[in-house]
Design a protein around this motif. Structure first.
Motif, PDB file in Angstrom:
ATOM      1  N   LYS A  34       0.863  -1.184   0.000  1.00 54.06           N
ATOM      2  CA  LYS A  34       0.000   0.000   0.000  1.00 54.06           C
ATOM      3  C   LYS A  34       0.899   1.234   0.000  1.00 54.06           C
ATOM      4  O   LYS A  34       1.312   1.739   1.027  1.00 54.06           O
ATOM      5  CB  LYS A  34      -0.902   0.025   1.243  1.00 54.06           C
ATOM      6  N   ALA A  35       1.237   1.684  -1.199  1.00 56.09           N
ATOM      7  CA  ALA A  35       2.116   2.842  -1.350  1.00 56.09           C
ATOM      8  C   ALA A  35       1.791   3.523  -2.670  1.00 56.09           C
ATOM      9  O   ALA A  35       1.129   2.946  -3.534  1.00 56.09           O
ATOM     10  CB  ALA A  35       3.578   2.398  -1.325  1.00 56.09           C
ATOM     11  N   ASP A  36       2.269   4.766  -2.819  1.00 52.79           N
ATOM     12  CA  ASP A  36       2.043   5.458  -4.085  1.00 52.79           C
ATOM     13  C   ASP A  36       2.910   4.825  -5.173  1.00 52.79           C
ATOM     14  O   ASP A  36       3.772   3.986  -4.907  1.00 52.79           O
ATOM     15  CB  ASP A  36       2.291   6.960  -3.949  1.00 52.79           C
ATOM     16  N   MET A  39       6.784   4.866  -4.848  1.00 51.57           N
ATOM     17  CA  MET A  39       7.321   3.914  -3.876  1.00 51.57           C
ATOM     18  C   MET A  39       7.201   2.480  -4.382  1.00 51.57           C
ATOM     19  O   MET A  39       8.099   1.673  -4.166  1.00 51.57           O
ATOM     20  CB  MET A  39       6.630   4.059  -2.517  1.00 51.57           C
ATOM     21  N   ARG A  40       6.125   2.185  -5.077  1.00 54.62           N
ATOM     22  CA  ARG A  40       5.995   0.843  -5.672  1.00 54.62           C
ATOM     23  C   ARG A  40       7.072   0.617  -6.716  1.00 54.62           C
ATOM     24  O   ARG A  40       7.630  -0.473  -6.817  1.00 54.62           O
ATOM     25  CB  ARG A  40       4.607   0.656  -6.282  1.00 54.62           C
ATOM     26  N   ASP A  94      12.651  -1.567   2.513  1.00 55.85           N
ATOM     27  CA  ASP A  94      12.194  -0.881   3.718  1.00 55.85           C
ATOM     28  C   ASP A  94      11.741   0.542   3.408  1.00 55.85           C
ATOM     29  O   ASP A  94      10.704   0.984   3.892  1.00 55.85           O
ATOM     30  CB  ASP A  94      13.300  -0.882   4.780  1.00 55.85           C
ATOM     31  N   PHE A  95      12.502   1.249   2.584  1.00 56.90           N
ATOM     32  CA  PHE A  95      12.144   2.621   2.244  1.00 56.90           C
ATOM     33  C   PHE A  95      10.802   2.676   1.527  1.00 56.90           C
ATOM     34  O   PHE A  95       9.947   3.512   1.847  1.00 56.90           O
ATOM     35  CB  PHE A  95      13.240   3.250   1.377  1.00 56.90           C
ATOM     36  N   ALA A  96      10.593   1.775   0.566  1.00 57.40           N
ATOM     37  CA  ALA A  96       9.333   1.780  -0.179  1.00 57.40           C
ATOM     38  C   ALA A  96       8.152   1.418   0.707  1.00 57.40           C
ATOM     39  O   ALA A  96       7.050   1.945   0.538  1.00 57.40           O
ATOM     40  CB  ALA A  96       9.419   0.812  -1.355  1.00 57.40           C
ATOM     41  N   THR A  98       8.014   1.756   4.182  1.00 60.47           N
ATOM     42  CA  THR A  98       7.807   2.609   5.368  1.00 60.47           C
ATOM     43  C   THR A  98       8.028   4.096   5.114  1.00 60.47           C
ATOM     44  O   THR A  98       7.591   4.926   5.905  1.00 60.47           O
ATOM     45  CB  THR A  98       8.762   2.196   6.507  1.00 60.47           C
ATOM     46  N   GLY A  99       8.748   4.427   4.051  1.00 61.13           N
ATOM     47  CA  GLY A  99       9.082   5.819   3.794  1.00 61.13           C
ATOM     48  C   GLY A  99      10.316   6.284   4.556  1.00 61.13           C
ATOM     49  O   GLY A  99      10.710   7.441   4.451  1.00 61.13           O
ATOM     50  N   ASN A 100      10.911   5.391   5.327  1.00 58.24           N
ATOM     51  CA  ASN A 100      12.113   5.723   6.099  1.00 58.24           C
ATOM     52  C   ASN A 100      13.274   4.861   5.635  1.00 58.24           C
ATOM     53  O   ASN A 100      13.088   3.715   5.264  1.00 58.24           O
ATOM     54  CB  ASN A 100      11.885   5.476   7.598  1.00 58.24           C
TER      55      ASN A 100
END
Length: 130
Positions: A34-36, A39-40, A94-96, A98-100
């Motif tokens: 579940k990401a934009d 990020m996907r 992890d970045f994709a 969680t955004g971190n």
């Protein structure tokens, strides 16, 4: 332990298991993440690098059967590829998700590991059977 790293079976098995994990990660990224879209795309880029380098580990396993000098350089390549998968792909996953950034700066180090792995694999091709 070093002798074990120069054997074919561990690299072939690790490559096959990491390839299976890449398929699972790809399914997760495509169906459940579940990401934009940006990020996907990052996640799926990690999946691609993960799979290519898992397959490279299977090649490392084959190179380890080509003689002791070849096996030594191939094992170094396998270590570099494995570190690349963990650092580059792991950080992007992890970045994709969680955004971190899990470990800032890990992705470039992992990318350098991938490049080093390919150079070391080439060296193994010239190392000879002696």
């Amino acid at each position: 332990m070093w002798q074990n790293l120069q054997a074919s079976r561990p690299w072939t098995a690790l490559g096959a298991l990491l390839a299976a994990l890449a398929v699972a990660a790809g399914a997760y990224g495509w169906h459940a993440l579940k990401a934009d879209q940006a990020m996907r795309d990052i996640f799926m880029l990690a999946v691609q690098y993960h799979m290519w380098h898992a397959l490279a580990l299977i090649v490392v396993g084959w190179r380890c059967t080509q003689g002791p000098k070849t096996a030594r350089w191939a094992a170094f390549a396998g270590i570099a590829f494995t570190l690349g998968i963990v650092l580059f792909c792991g950080n992007l996953y992890d970045f994709a998700a969680t955004g971190n950034l899990l470990i800032p700066g890990a992705a470039p180090v992992g990318g350098a590991g991938f490049m080093a792995g390919w150079v070391l694999l080439a060296v193994s091709a010239f190392a000879g059977r002696d």
